[in-house]
Design an enzyme around this catalytic site. Structure first.
Site, PDB file in Angstrom:
ATOM      1  N   ASN A 180      71.367  31.218  32.028  1.00 25.94           N
ATOM      2  CA  ASN A 180      72.850  31.017  32.041  1.00 25.94           C
ATOM      3  C   ASN A 180      73.324  30.159  33.344  1.00 25.94           C
ATOM      4  O   ASN A 180      72.537  29.828  34.018  1.00 25.94           O
ATOM      5  CB  ASN A 180      73.576  32.547  32.070  1.00 25.94           C
ATOM      6  CG  ASN A 180      73.216  33.146  33.296  1.00 25.94           C
ATOM      7  OD1 ASN A 180      73.526  32.944  34.463  1.00 25.94           O
ATOM      8  ND2 ASN A 180      72.527  34.243  32.917  1.00 25.94           N
ATOM      9  N   PHE A 183      80.403  43.407  38.342  1.00 24.45           N
ATOM     10  CA  PHE A 183      80.944  42.107  37.985  1.00 24.45           C
ATOM     11  C   PHE A 183      81.283  41.995  36.792  1.00 24.45           C
ATOM     12  O   PHE A 183      80.574  42.464  35.688  1.00 24.45           O
ATOM     13  CB  PHE A 183      80.543  41.087  38.865  1.00 24.45           C
ATOM     14  CG  PHE A 183      80.562  40.441  40.170  1.00 24.45           C
ATOM     15  CD1 PHE A 183      80.355  41.445  41.118  1.00 24.45           C
ATOM     16  CD2 PHE A 183      81.357  39.592  40.257  1.00 24.45           C
ATOM     17  CE1 PHE A 183      80.694  41.066  42.351  1.00 24.45           C
ATOM     18  CE2 PHE A 183      81.680  38.945  41.660  1.00 24.45           C
ATOM     19  CZ  PHE A 183      81.385  39.899  42.603  1.00 24.45           C
ATOM     20  N   ASP A 230      71.645  39.321  28.726  1.00 22.45           N
ATOM     21  CA  ASP A 230      71.711  40.760  27.894  1.00 22.45           C
ATOM     22  C   ASP A 230      70.327  40.992  27.012  1.00 22.45           C
ATOM     23  O   ASP A 230      69.919  41.961  26.695  1.00 22.45           O
ATOM     24  CB  ASP A 230      73.128  40.783  27.232  1.00 22.45           C
ATOM     25  CG  ASP A 230      74.174  40.933  28.025  1.00 22.45           C
ATOM     26  OD1 ASP A 230      74.032  41.653  28.731  1.00 22.45           O
ATOM     27  OD2 ASP A 230      75.221  40.325  27.584  1.00 22.45           O
TER      28      ASP A 230
HETATM   29  N1  CTP Z   1      74.816  43.551  34.182  1.00 27.23           N
HETATM   30  C1  CTP Z   1      73.634  44.453  34.446  1.00 27.23           C
HETATM   31  N2  CTP Z   1      72.684  44.190  33.551  1.00 27.23           N
HETATM   32  C2  CTP Z   1      72.608  43.867  32.103  1.00 27.23           C
HETATM   33  C3  CTP Z   1      73.764  43.437  31.944  1.00 27.23           C
HETATM   34  C4  CTP Z   1      74.883  43.084  32.888  1.00 27.23           C
HETATM   35  O1  CTP Z   1      73.444  45.198  35.422  1.00 27.23           O
HETATM   36  N3  CTP Z   1      71.745  43.629  31.368  1.00 27.23           N
HETATM   37  C5  CTP Z   1      75.891  43.906  35.080  1.00 27.23           C
HETATM   38  C6  CTP Z   1      76.261  42.513  35.550  1.00 27.23           C
HETATM   39  O2  CTP Z   1      75.491  42.199  37.140  1.00 27.23           O
HETATM   40  C7  CTP Z   1      77.589  42.774  35.845  1.00 27.23           C
HETATM   41  C8  CTP Z   1      78.110  43.638  35.016  1.00 27.23           C
HETATM   42  O3  CTP Z   1      77.036  44.332  34.341  1.00 27.23           O
HETATM   43  O4  CTP Z   1      77.809  43.422  37.128  1.00 27.23           O
HETATM   44  C9  CTP Z   1      78.988  43.160  33.779  1.00 27.23           C
HETATM   45  O5  CTP Z   1      78.044  41.984  32.924  1.00 27.23           O
HETATM   46  P1  CTP Z   1      78.676  41.455  31.762  1.00 27.23           P
HETATM   47  O6  CTP Z   1      77.602  40.579  31.229  1.00 27.23           O
HETATM   48  O7  CTP Z   1      80.057  40.779  32.236  1.00 27.23           O
HETATM   49  O8  CTP Z   1      78.870  42.553  30.804  1.00 27.23           O
HETATM   50  P2  CTP Z   1      78.148  43.073  29.874  1.00 27.23           P
HETATM   51  O9  CTP Z   1      78.097  44.692  29.796  1.00 27.23           O
HETATM   52  O10 CTP Z   1      76.867  42.468  29.620  1.00 27.23           O
HETATM   53  O11 CTP Z   1      79.063  42.959  28.595  1.00 27.23           O
HETATM   54  P3  CTP Z   1      79.535  41.807  27.548  1.00 27.23           P
HETATM   55  O12 CTP Z   1      78.368  40.521  28.077  1.00 27.23           O
HETATM   56  O13 CTP Z   1      79.520  42.237  26.364  1.00 27.23           O
HETATM   57  O14 CTP Z   1      80.902  41.452  28.035  1.00 27.23           O
END
Ligand code: CTP
Length: 405
Positions: free
Chosen positions: A209, A322, A278
């Site tokens: 990313n 975040f 994710d």
């Molecule tokens: N995060 C994490 N582990 C993952 C995905 C996200 O710890 N597998 C954490 C990131 O470090 C951040 C927070 O979750 O602090 C939010 O991440 P974000 O990608 O914005 O949210 P998601 O829960 O993945 O939701 P979406 O992608 O559907 O918006």
């Protein structure tokens, strides 16, 4: 406030050197010990004797002078200092600091210092605005150096503009603010994650990313500056590790999950600034995938959500997440914070100019457990990180006093 503190004052060759005499005098009145190091050019403006008479200590000017005590003096000075102030700082010393040059006593000490550094630039306005000087100041800021001023006004050369050294009172106020900020998280254990994870497809490719890691590195820097014991679990970035921070390098979301959970129990504060993938490819091919001219389908499987796992296992830790959003940022942010049981969330709209990935600035809002929020204007990532330190220190203090009652 400065009792027992040692301030190393670097004085370089500018007319504002006379103002540094007042700085020494005020520091002494506050109870600090002041070690003065002057460049050769500085001694043309003010005599070392002036500084010696005020600091009541030897003044260092020459790398090869007869030592004043029997140790490696530039290293001893760097280690003894609690804070370092360079005032006035010429364009030359700023450039040397940015490049890591060490060709006289002061620049050598500055390269050996691992303590907070404040720099008060003083130069002609054209020199200040030169792209080289601006780039050097930016480099120093990114490294966590505090730049004070310069002020605008009448200059010794007759011109008017930005470049005058800030007044001693302002410089001292900044130093005091830093010292009080520094004490707020002394001894706290802080874990920060940063960077974007990489999920291998085959030996030469990955899914990644756009995260640069700049926000997480700035956070690690700001917490270290606040006296915390910081561990940074970092996915790949092109950044230099911040001074005084322990770095653990990881590649994938699963690596990060493992390392973070191993360290979690001992932490007081955890800040999940990393952009964690994710999903990952279900299988990482052992050999490089050859092109075939056909469509290629990669099957992706979900990665563990690290923040959610930390939320589940939370005991005493203060957990900060975040969220990079592209729409309905506050609604989505609050939802995310509650779902992942974080105590605070930093949200940003990555579509705004001056915000998000790769930039040096960001526009964020802090969301709190009680549903309140604080919007910050566009700031450098380091400034945002320092705001985060302040917020968390205040919230933790509040929590601790409630616990005691
Ligand atoms: N995060 C994490 N582990 C993952 C995905 C996200 O710890 N597998 C954490 C990131 O470090 C951040 C927070 O979750 O602090 C939010 O991440 P974000 O990608 O914005 O949210 P998601 O829960 O993945 O939701 P979406 O992608 O559907 O918006």
């Amino acid at each position: 406030m400065l009792k027992g503190k040692t301030i190393l004052l670097g004085v370089t060759g500018g007319i504002a050197a006379y103002k540094s005499v007042e700085i020494v005098s005020r520091l002494r009145k506050e109870g600090a010990q002041v070690d003065v190091v002057m460049t050769k050019a500085a001694t043309e403006f003010v005599s070392p004797l002036t500084f010696r008479s005020l600091s009541l200590r030897p003044v260092y000017t020459d790398m090869f002078a007869e030592p004043k005590s029997w140790n490696v003096e530039h290293i001893a000075l760097a280690e003894r200092a609690d804070y370092v102030l360079v005032a006035p700082a010429t364009a030359n010393i700023i450039a040397k600091m940015a490049l890591g040059l060490a060709d006289d006593f002061l620049s050598t000490v500055l390269l050996a210092v691992r303590k907070p550094i404040l720099v008060a630039p003083a130069m002609n306005q054209a020199m200040y605005h030169h792209p080289a000087t601006q780039q050097n100041l930016k480099t120093l800021r990114e490294r966590g150096v505090h730049i004070i001023g310069p002020a605008r006004g009448f200059q010794a050369c007759g011109s008017e503009g930005e470049g005058r050294m800030s007044e001693p009172a302002e410089i001292l106020a900044k130093l005091m603010a830093l010292i009080s900020a520094k004490q707020v998280l002394q001894g706290q254990k802080v874990l920060v994650t940063a960077g974007g994870t990489r999920e291998p497809i085959d030996p030469v490719r990955y899914i990644g990313n756009f995260s640069s890691g700049k926000m997480g590195y700035a956070i690690a820097s700001a917490f270290a500056e606040a006296g915390a014991d910081v561990t940074l679990v970092s996915a790949p970035t092109a950044l230099q590790p911040p001074v005084g921070v322990k770095v653990i390098n990881v590649l994938t979301a699963e690596d990060m999950y493992r390392e973070v959970l191993k360290l979690y129990k001992d932490q007081d504060i955890v800040i999940k600034a990393a952009a964690v993938a994710d999903y990952r490819p279900q299988i990482c091919k052992e050999q490089k995938i050859k092109k075939s001219g056909e469509n290629l389908v990669l099957e992706l499987v979900p990665n563990p959500d690290i923040l959610a796992a930390l939320g589940e296992q939370k005991e005493h830790q203060f957990l900060v997440g975040f969220a990079a959003e592209t729409e309905n940022i506050l609604h989505n942010g609050l939802e995310k914070m509650r779902k992942k049981k974080a105590n605070m969330l930093v949200v940003n709209d990555v579509t705004k100019p001056g915000a998000g990935f790769g930039t040096d600035t960001n526009i964020v809002s802090f969301l709190f457990e009680d549903g309140t929020r604080k919007d910050l204007p566009r700031m450098s990532k380091l400034e945002i990180a320092r705001e985060l330190v302040k917020e968390i220190a205040a919230l933790k203090k509040e929590k601790d006093t409630k616990k005691k009652e």
